[in-house]
Write a protein that holds these residues in place. Sequence first.
Motif, mmCIF file in Angstrom:
data_model
loop_
_atom_site.group_PDB
_atom_site.id
_atom_site.type_symbol
_atom_site.label_atom_id
_atom_site.label_comp_id
_atom_site.label_asym_id
_atom_site.label_seq_id
_atom_site.Cartn_x
_atom_site.Cartn_y
_atom_site.Cartn_z
ATOM 1 N N PRO A 165 0.815 -1.225 0.000
ATOM 2 C CA PRO A 165 0.000 0.000 0.000
ATOM 3 C C PRO A 165 0.849 1.277 0.000
ATOM 4 C CG PRO A 165 -0.128 -1.074 2.138
ATOM 5 C CD PRO A 165 0.663 -1.972 1.243
ATOM 6 N N GLU A 166 0.302 2.283 -0.626
ATOM 7 C CA GLU A 166 0.947 3.603 -0.660
ATOM 8 C C GLU A 166 0.172 4.556 0.245
ATOM 9 O OE1 GLU A 166 1.121 4.766 -4.738
ATOM 10 O OE2 GLU A 166 2.303 3.022 -5.318
ATOM 11 N N ALA A 167 0.709 5.710 0.462
ATOM 12 C CA ALA A 167 0.083 6.691 1.352
ATOM 13 C C ALA A 167 -1.285 7.143 0.832
ATOM 14 C CB ALA A 167 0.995 7.888 1.532
ATOM 15 N N SER A 168 -1.503 7.040 -0.466
ATOM 16 C CA SER A 168 -2.769 7.504 -1.049
ATOM 17 C C SER A 168 -3.898 6.482 -0.908
ATOM 18 C CB SER A 168 -2.552 7.831 -2.531
ATOM 19 O OG SER A 168 -2.137 6.671 -3.240
ATOM 20 N N TRP A 169 -3.608 5.274 -0.458
ATOM 21 C CA TRP A 169 -4.643 4.252 -0.316
ATOM 22 C C TRP A 169 -5.599 4.617 0.811
ATOM 23 C CZ3 TRP A 169 -3.494 -1.575 -1.114
ATOM 24 C CH2 TRP A 169 -2.820 -1.763 -2.316
ATOM 25 N N PRO A 170 -6.899 4.375 0.630
ATOM 26 C CA PRO A 170 -7.839 4.602 1.728
ATOM 27 C C PRO A 170 -7.642 3.549 2.832
ATOM 28 C CG PRO A 170 -8.995 3.814 -0.230
ATOM 29 C CD PRO A 170 -7.566 3.999 -0.607
ATOM 30 N N TRP A 216 -9.713 1.677 4.463
ATOM 31 C CA TRP A 216 -10.445 0.418 4.331
ATOM 32 C C TRP A 216 -9.709 -0.565 3.427
ATOM 33 C CZ3 TRP A 216 -11.938 -1.379 -0.364
ATOM 34 C CH2 TRP A 216 -12.002 -0.458 -1.407
ATOM 35 N N SER A 217 -9.058 -0.075 2.369
ATOM 36 C CA SER A 217 -8.355 -0.993 1.479
ATOM 37 C C SER A 217 -7.083 -1.535 2.128
ATOM 38 C CB SER A 217 -8.038 -0.325 0.139
ATOM 39 O OG SER A 217 -7.181 0.778 0.330
ATOM 40 N N LEU A 250 -6.831 -2.103 5.346
ATOM 41 C CA LEU A 250 -7.339 -3.102 6.283
ATOM 42 C C LEU A 250 -7.694 -4.408 5.578
ATOM 43 C CD1 LEU A 250 -9.570 -0.885 8.596
ATOM 44 C CD2 LEU A 250 -7.337 -1.891 9.115
ATOM 45 N N VAL A 251 -8.313 -4.316 4.416
ATOM 46 C CA VAL A 251 -8.644 -5.517 3.641
ATOM 47 C C VAL A 251 -7.371 -6.236 3.213
ATOM 48 C CG1 VAL A 251 -9.654 -6.344 1.474
ATOM 49 C CG2 VAL A 251 -10.892 -4.688 2.874
ATOM 50 N N LEU A 252 -6.394 -5.478 2.719
ATOM 51 C CA LEU A 252 -5.125 -6.078 2.306
ATOM 52 C C LEU A 252 -4.431 -6.753 3.492
ATOM 53 C CD1 LEU A 252 -2.938 -6.551 0.146
ATOM 54 C CD2 LEU A 252 -1.932 -4.376 0.861
ATOM 55 N N GLY A 253 -4.451 -6.114 4.645
ATOM 56 C CA GLY A 253 -3.839 -6.708 5.837
ATOM 57 C C GLY A 253 -4.530 -7.987 6.262
ATOM 58 N N THR A 254 -5.846 -8.013 6.158
ATOM 59 C CA THR A 254 -6.601 -9.203 6.522
ATOM 60 C C THR A 254 -6.305 -10.360 5.570
ATOM 61 O OG1 THR A 254 -8.359 -7.826 7.432
ATOM 62 C CG2 THR A 254 -8.926 -10.108 6.906
ATOM 63 N N VAL A 255 -6.294 -10.064 4.284
ATOM 64 C CA VAL A 255 -5.991 -11.095 3.289
ATOM 65 C C VAL A 255 -4.552 -11.582 3.437
ATOM 66 C CG1 VAL A 255 -5.740 -11.532 0.807
ATOM 67 C CG2 VAL A 255 -7.739 -10.305 1.668
#
Length: 64
Positions: A13-18, A20-21, A23-28
Amino acid sequence: MAMVVIFLGATTPEASWPVWSVLVLGTVTGGVAGGLRGVVSGWFLPSLTGAAGGNRTGRHWRSA
């Protein structure tokens, strides 16, 4: 192997990512890394009962 997945997920993820995305990436990422760790641990679980390495891998080594 699991740490590679965690590091790849953490650096994606980059600084511009929201939020929620991320969090989803971390969960996956955590789910995939945990699954890989479980598979690898399962391969070595029989060694706790004293099974020889050849019996775990299916390869039978013969001395020369």
